[in-house]
Design a protein around this motif. Sequence first.
Motif, short mmCIF file in Angstrom:
data_model
loop_
_atom_site.label_atom_id
_atom_site.label_comp_id
_atom_site.label_asym_id
_atom_site.label_seq_id
_atom_site.Cartn_x
_atom_site.Cartn_y
_atom_site.Cartn_z
N PRO A 147 -27.56 -37.52 -5.07
CA PRO A 147 -27.83 -36.13 -4.71
C PRO A 147 -29.02 -35.57 -5.48
O PRO A 147 -29.37 -36.04 -6.56
CB PRO A 147 -26.54 -35.41 -5.11
CG PRO A 147 -25.50 -36.46 -5.19
CD PRO A 147 -26.21 -37.70 -5.62
N ASP A 148 -29.64 -34.53 -4.92
CA ASP A 148 -30.80 -33.90 -5.55
C ASP A 148 -30.41 -32.76 -6.49
O ASP A 148 -31.28 -32.10 -7.05
CB ASP A 148 -31.76 -33.37 -4.49
CG ASP A 148 -32.67 -34.45 -3.94
OD1 ASP A 148 -32.86 -35.48 -4.63
OD2 ASP A 148 -33.20 -34.27 -2.83
N SER A 149 -29.12 -32.49 -6.63
CA SER A 149 -28.65 -31.44 -7.54
C SER A 149 -27.30 -31.83 -8.11
O SER A 149 -26.47 -32.43 -7.41
CB SER A 149 -28.54 -30.10 -6.81
OG SER A 149 -27.91 -29.13 -7.63
N VAL A 150 -27.06 -31.45 -9.36
CA VAL A 150 -25.73 -31.69 -9.93
C VAL A 150 -24.68 -30.88 -9.18
O VAL A 150 -23.51 -31.23 -9.18
CB VAL A 150 -25.68 -31.38 -11.43
CG1 VAL A 150 -26.42 -32.42 -12.24
CG2 VAL A 150 -26.16 -29.98 -11.73
N HIS A 151 -25.08 -29.81 -8.52
CA HIS A 151 -24.12 -29.02 -7.75
C HIS A 151 -23.62 -29.79 -6.54
O HIS A 151 -22.50 -29.57 -6.08
CB HIS A 151 -24.75 -27.69 -7.34
CG HIS A 151 -24.98 -26.76 -8.49
ND1 HIS A 151 -23.96 -26.10 -9.13
CD2 HIS A 151 -26.11 -26.41 -9.14
CE1 HIS A 151 -24.45 -25.37 -10.11
NE2 HIS A 151 -25.75 -25.54 -10.14
N ASP A 152 -24.43 -30.72 -6.03
CA ASP A 152 -24.00 -31.53 -4.89
C ASP A 152 -23.07 -32.66 -5.30
O ASP A 152 -22.46 -33.31 -4.44
CB ASP A 152 -25.23 -32.12 -4.19
CG ASP A 152 -26.12 -31.05 -3.58
OD1 ASP A 152 -25.59 -29.97 -3.24
OD2 ASP A 152 -27.34 -31.29 -3.48
N VAL A 153 -22.94 -32.90 -6.59
CA VAL A 153 -22.07 -33.95 -7.09
C VAL A 153 -20.60 -33.55 -7.00
O VAL A 153 -19.72 -34.39 -6.81
CB VAL A 153 -22.45 -34.30 -8.55
CG1 VAL A 153 -21.37 -35.13 -9.23
CG2 VAL A 153 -23.79 -35.03 -8.58
N LEU A 181 -28.84 -21.09 -18.04
CA LEU A 181 -29.61 -20.95 -16.80
C LEU A 181 -28.85 -20.21 -15.71
O LEU A 181 -29.42 -19.41 -14.97
CB LEU A 181 -30.00 -22.34 -16.28
CG LEU A 181 -31.03 -23.12 -17.11
CD1 LEU A 181 -31.01 -24.59 -16.72
CD2 LEU A 181 -32.43 -22.54 -16.90
N GLU A 182 -27.54 -20.47 -15.58
CA GLU A 182 -26.80 -20.01 -14.42
C GLU A 182 -25.62 -19.09 -14.75
O GLU A 182 -25.00 -18.54 -13.84
CB GLU A 182 -26.31 -21.21 -13.62
CG GLU A 182 -27.45 -22.12 -13.15
CD GLU A 182 -26.97 -23.30 -12.32
OE1 GLU A 182 -25.79 -23.29 -11.89
OE2 GLU A 182 -27.76 -24.23 -12.10
N ALA A 250 -30.49 -27.75 -13.02
CA ALA A 250 -29.90 -27.81 -14.36
C ALA A 250 -29.63 -29.24 -14.79
O ALA A 250 -29.65 -29.55 -15.99
CB ALA A 250 -28.61 -27.00 -14.38
N GLY A 251 -29.39 -30.11 -13.83
CA GLY A 251 -29.14 -31.52 -14.13
C GLY A 251 -30.37 -32.29 -14.52
O GLY A 251 -30.29 -33.49 -14.81
N PRO A 315 -35.85 -27.77 -15.63
CA PRO A 315 -35.71 -26.31 -15.60
C PRO A 315 -36.44 -25.68 -16.77
O PRO A 315 -36.57 -26.28 -17.84
CB PRO A 315 -34.20 -26.10 -15.71
CG PRO A 315 -33.70 -27.33 -16.42
CD PRO A 315 -34.57 -28.45 -15.95
N LYS A 316 -36.94 -24.47 -16.56
CA LYS A 316 -37.62 -23.74 -17.63
C LYS A 316 -36.55 -23.04 -18.47
O LYS A 316 -35.81 -22.21 -17.97
CB LYS A 316 -38.61 -22.73 -17.04
CG LYS A 316 -39.75 -23.39 -16.27
CD LYS A 316 -40.77 -22.37 -15.82
CE LYS A 316 -41.86 -23.01 -14.96
NZ LYS A 316 -42.54 -24.12 -15.65
#
Length: 338
Positions: A147-153, A181-182, A250-251, A315-316
């Motif tokens: 996945p392209d995001s840890v949220h998709d994991v 960050l979130e 974030a990942g 991420p910044k």
Amino acid sequence: MRSPLTRPLAAIAAAALFVPVLTGCGSDAGDGDALVIYSGRNEKLVKPLLEKLEKAIGTEVDVRYGDSAELAAQILEEGDKTKADLFFSQDAGALGALSKDGLLAELPKGTLNKVDAAYRGSTGDWTGVSGRSRVIAYNPDRTDAAPDSVHDVVTSEWKGKVGYAPTNASFQAFVTGMRVLEGDDATREWLKGLKEVGKPYDNNLRVLDAVESGEVTLGLINHYYWYERAAEKGADKLTAKLHFLPGGDAGALVNVAGAGVLKSSDQSGPATEAVDFLLSKEAQHYFADETKEYPLINGVSPSGGVPAMDTLQAPKIDLGELDSLQETLAMLQAVGLV
């Protein structure tokens, strides 16, 4: 007010005061003229480098090795009576805690300017010396792509297929970064999702082993574990592959090991020279070649196939804000991950 790191680790820090503090690179550990380094970096990993440092600065070096958070807590307890002249931390958060308590001395601009502002303290009192990126390891025999995001994991698709190491400091720093960050609410929900789909392991190497064997399909680790193994066995011998996440996810957090000079030190000259050595080409090549981390100065490139730093989409974030480890631990405990 003291950093949140101080109070919860005070007991650990107090207990640490009763163990022998110093192991010397030089011949007379504990000499009052020695440069005392509290190192949160593993002795096996950095002892050869610190021996080179001792020769380079021409000052005896005594080192106390330990966990970065515990050593930071000890320094916070000791205050201006600390024996430490230099704190060499595994992560930015522990340095951020000391900075917020005003215990670190401002570093010379010539030292700071060797490192991009994103990888040093915003108040100029500590600097990163090497970097590491969070990545997703995946088994291509079990999935075409990660996945392209840890949220998709944390979806039903990956139930029972995601490895992670909840007690590992780098995982906890990543969770702290997500909180910064979130926000806490979003991070807590993500952790609940990870508990539902994931399989916990003792450390990152076990996570990588599990991905390699197909025990899990995905693994949340730091990049250098894979590259160290590739250097040892050959990249073509590994089944697992790495995915560096795009879009400032974030990942994709890039954290640093770093150093700061204690304001109370009577060895500030040698301590600053030690920081400069850690930012020298010799030391930066050591990080690149031996530990497969990211060098942070211009003129030294990653080695062993590690992608260039400027290709990462991290991420910044102000890395000093990763100091709220104790709140992260409390969240992990509340969710049931540790």
